[in-house]
Design an enzyme around this catalytic site. Structure first.
Site, PDB file in Angstrom:
ATOM      1  N   SER A 169       0.838  -1.192   0.000  1.00 21.76           N
ATOM      2  CA  SER A 169       0.000   0.000   0.000  1.00 21.76           C
ATOM      3  C   SER A 169       0.884   1.258   0.000  1.00 21.76           C
ATOM      4  O   SER A 169       1.719   1.395  -0.893  1.00 21.76           O
ATOM      5  CB  SER A 169      -0.955  -0.038   1.197  1.00 21.76           C
ATOM      6  OG  SER A 169      -1.998   0.888   1.059  1.00 21.76           O
ATOM      7  N   ARG A 239     -11.478   6.979   9.709  1.00 17.24           N
ATOM      8  CA  ARG A 239     -10.982   5.604   9.794  1.00 17.24           C
ATOM      9  C   ARG A 239     -12.050   4.604   9.358  1.00 17.24           C
ATOM     10  O   ARG A 239     -11.750   3.640   8.653  1.00 17.24           O
ATOM     11  CB  ARG A 239     -10.537   5.312  11.230  1.00 17.24           C
ATOM     12  CG  ARG A 239     -10.202   3.867  11.519  1.00 17.24           C
ATOM     13  CD  ARG A 239      -9.021   3.379  10.706  1.00 17.24           C
ATOM     14  NE  ARG A 239      -8.582   2.061  11.167  1.00 17.24           N
ATOM     15  CZ  ARG A 239      -7.621   1.353  10.599  1.00 17.24           C
ATOM     16  NH1 ARG A 239      -6.984   1.840   9.542  1.00 17.24           N
ATOM     17  NH2 ARG A 239      -7.281   0.170  11.074  1.00 17.24           N
ATOM     18  N   ASP A 335      -8.889  -6.754  -4.247  1.00 16.27           N
ATOM     19  CA  ASP A 335      -8.434  -5.429  -3.818  1.00 16.27           C
ATOM     20  C   ASP A 335      -8.981  -4.386  -4.788  1.00 16.27           C
ATOM     21  O   ASP A 335      -8.519  -4.268  -5.913  1.00 16.27           O
ATOM     22  CB  ASP A 335      -6.901  -5.397  -3.794  1.00 16.27           C
ATOM     23  CG  ASP A 335      -6.337  -4.082  -3.283  1.00 16.27           C
ATOM     24  OD1 ASP A 335      -7.113  -3.131  -3.057  1.00 16.27           O
ATOM     25  OD2 ASP A 335      -5.098  -4.001  -3.112  1.00 16.27           O
ATOM     26  N   HIS A 368      -8.016  -5.481   0.098  1.00 22.42           N
ATOM     27  CA  HIS A 368      -6.709  -4.823   0.135  1.00 22.42           C
ATOM     28  C   HIS A 368      -5.867  -5.295   1.313  1.00 22.42           C
ATOM     29  O   HIS A 368      -4.654  -5.453   1.195  1.00 22.42           O
ATOM     30  CB  HIS A 368      -6.915  -3.308   0.202  1.00 22.42           C
ATOM     31  CG  HIS A 368      -5.646  -2.519   0.249  1.00 22.42           C
ATOM     32  ND1 HIS A 368      -4.725  -2.519  -0.780  1.00 22.42           N
ATOM     33  CD2 HIS A 368      -5.128  -1.699   1.214  1.00 22.42           C
ATOM     34  CE1 HIS A 368      -3.707  -1.735  -0.468  1.00 22.42           C
ATOM     35  NE2 HIS A 368      -3.922  -1.230   0.736  1.00 22.42           N
ATOM     36  N   ASP A 369      -6.491  -5.506   2.445  1.00 19.73           N
ATOM     37  CA  ASP A 369      -5.758  -5.901   3.649  1.00 19.73           C
ATOM     38  C   ASP A 369      -5.212  -7.321   3.597  1.00 19.73           C
ATOM     39  O   ASP A 369      -4.581  -7.769   4.563  1.00 19.73           O
ATOM     40  CB  ASP A 369      -6.650  -5.755   4.884  1.00 19.73           C
ATOM     41  CG  ASP A 369      -6.463  -4.415   5.574  1.00 19.73           C
ATOM     42  OD1 ASP A 369      -5.623  -3.618   5.112  1.00 19.73           O
ATOM     43  OD2 ASP A 369      -7.153  -4.158   6.576  1.00 19.73           O
TER      44      ASP A 369
END
Length: 400
Positions: A169, A239, A335, A368-369
């Site tokens: 990232s 967040r 992602d 994505h994580d």
């Protein structure tokens, strides 16, 4: 908050095991007026400091050093208990004894980026000119600025060439910038779930988060420290919104679906009736305990400004032309923040520039994580790439 030791210009000796994975402590490298950091905005930052962690042993010829570049909301505590949250390190799936980034073989460095809030100089740091927190007087920083600061830290170790630079990232952006800015100092590069420039969609998501922070009355135009308050609500919303982009629809459905939170029937109120609501609220409330709101503004802006091709007349391949660095680029099918198309663009540019590059697209629904999670295929690919690069580099076991 952290056990920090000052390191003013001294170099780390080869063979010195600076930290154990189980019980590390953060160090801070300080750079005085004679070592300013030139910034892309046109000014020099001085004095400044970089907080960092190391794991493993630097070998005699200093050929086994790996720099890990952290992602947006991570920090240098990648393989040890976090000093604020008390939770395990942020990248234990990849870093540690016997892991792909094997701390029994490699000397691993991870620093908090400039503009961060875990010991490196950033907007929450004291401005020596005023004696108060920098706030928005802190200069806007970029990914290249972060990398220049890291290079100054690496110089402190007397390391001429890093065995590998690794990151996902925002960390992957730093990896790519390292390979462009200091190609002669990077033997290999592992760039994960990233891009050579931020997309319009990602800039839009970041702007949403920044506006959430700045709309909080407690933000006080960035001067919240002087007012004894903190924009918890705004940062928590930022967040929450960002965290959704780190996941995938399939992962959210598998983990939460429409399951209720500690109840069987809806309350017909605006409480967190659904588990996914409760999860996002937890992500927001826990984040504000460890992250500075202004740092969030600065780091997201740095990602937005990132554009490697812009410095090469819009020709991305020109940035990598003639490089001797070995690359591995990894993407994940689910992602949607940095989709595989972005990674393929990197690979095409590297191929056009004549670079040695391998590419892997991991099939997963973790979003994505996925690069931070237990994803066996990704872990195997990272291990194989580092082992192959290590053989080419002539690395054996780390000296103890």
């Amino acid at each position: 908050m952290m056990n920090i030791h000052s390191v003013k210009g001294q170099k780390i000796a080869a063979g010195e095991r600076t930290q154990e994975v189980d019980h590390p402590h953060s160090l801070v490298a300080q750079f005085g007026a004679d070592q300013p950091l030139p910034l892309d905005c046109g000014i020099e930052l001085s004095p400044f400091q970089i907080a960092y962690q190391t794991y493993g042993t630097l070998n005699a010829d200093k050929s086994n050093a790996i720099l890990v570049c952290h992602a947006l909301t991570m920090d240098q505590h990648i393989a040890n208990v976090h000093p604020i949250t008390g939770k395990p390190g942020g990248w234990l799936t990849l870093v540690g004894p016997g892991k792909p980034i094997d701390t029994d073989r490699y000397f691993v460095i991870c620093s908090n980026v400039i503009g961060g809030c875990m010991g490196s100089t950033g907007p929450a740091s004291i401005n020596p000119a005023t004696g108060k927190a920098w706030g928005l007087d802190f200069p806007v920083i970029t990914i290249p600025d972060m990398v220049r600061a890291q290079a100054m830290l690496i110089d402190r170790f007397g390391i001429d060439k890093l065995f590998c630079v690794v990151g996902g990232s925002m960390g992957g952006m730093q990896v790519l910038q390292w390979s462009v800015a200091f190609p002669e100092r990077v033997f290999s590069a592992l760039a994960i779930a990233c891009a050579t420039r931020h997309s319009a969609q990602n800039i839009a998501f970041h702007e949403l988060g920044r506006q959430a922070v700045m709309a909080d009355p407690d933000w006080q135009h960035g001067r919240y420290f002087e007012h004894g308050c903190f924009p918890h609500r705004g940062l928590a919303v930022a967040r929450m919104a960002a965290h959704i982009t780190y996941l995938s629809d399939a992962a959210l459905h598998r983990k939460f679906g429409r399951k209720m939170q500690d109840r069987e029937l809806p309350t017909f109120s605006f409480d967190a009736d659904f588990q996914v609501e409760s999860y996002l609220r937890y992500q927001g409330s826990s984040f504000v305990e460890r992250f500075d709101a202004n740092s969030y503004l600065y780091l997201t802006r740095a990602m937005d400004y990132f554009d490697i091709a812009a410095d090469h007349d819009g020709v991305l391949a020109a940035a990598f032309r003639g490089t001797q660095t070995r690359f591995c680029v990894v993407s994940f099918t689910s992602d949607w923040l940095f989709p595989t198309s972005e990674s393929r663009a990197i690979v095409h540019a590297l191929n056009a520039g004549g670079a040695r590059v391998s590419f892997a697209e991991i099939v997963t629904d973790k979003g994505h994580d996925a690069f931070l999670l237990d994803e066996p295929e990704f872990i195997d690919i990272a291990r194989a790439f580092l082992q192959s690069a290590g053989t080419a580099r002539g690395l054996g076991k780390a000296e103890h």
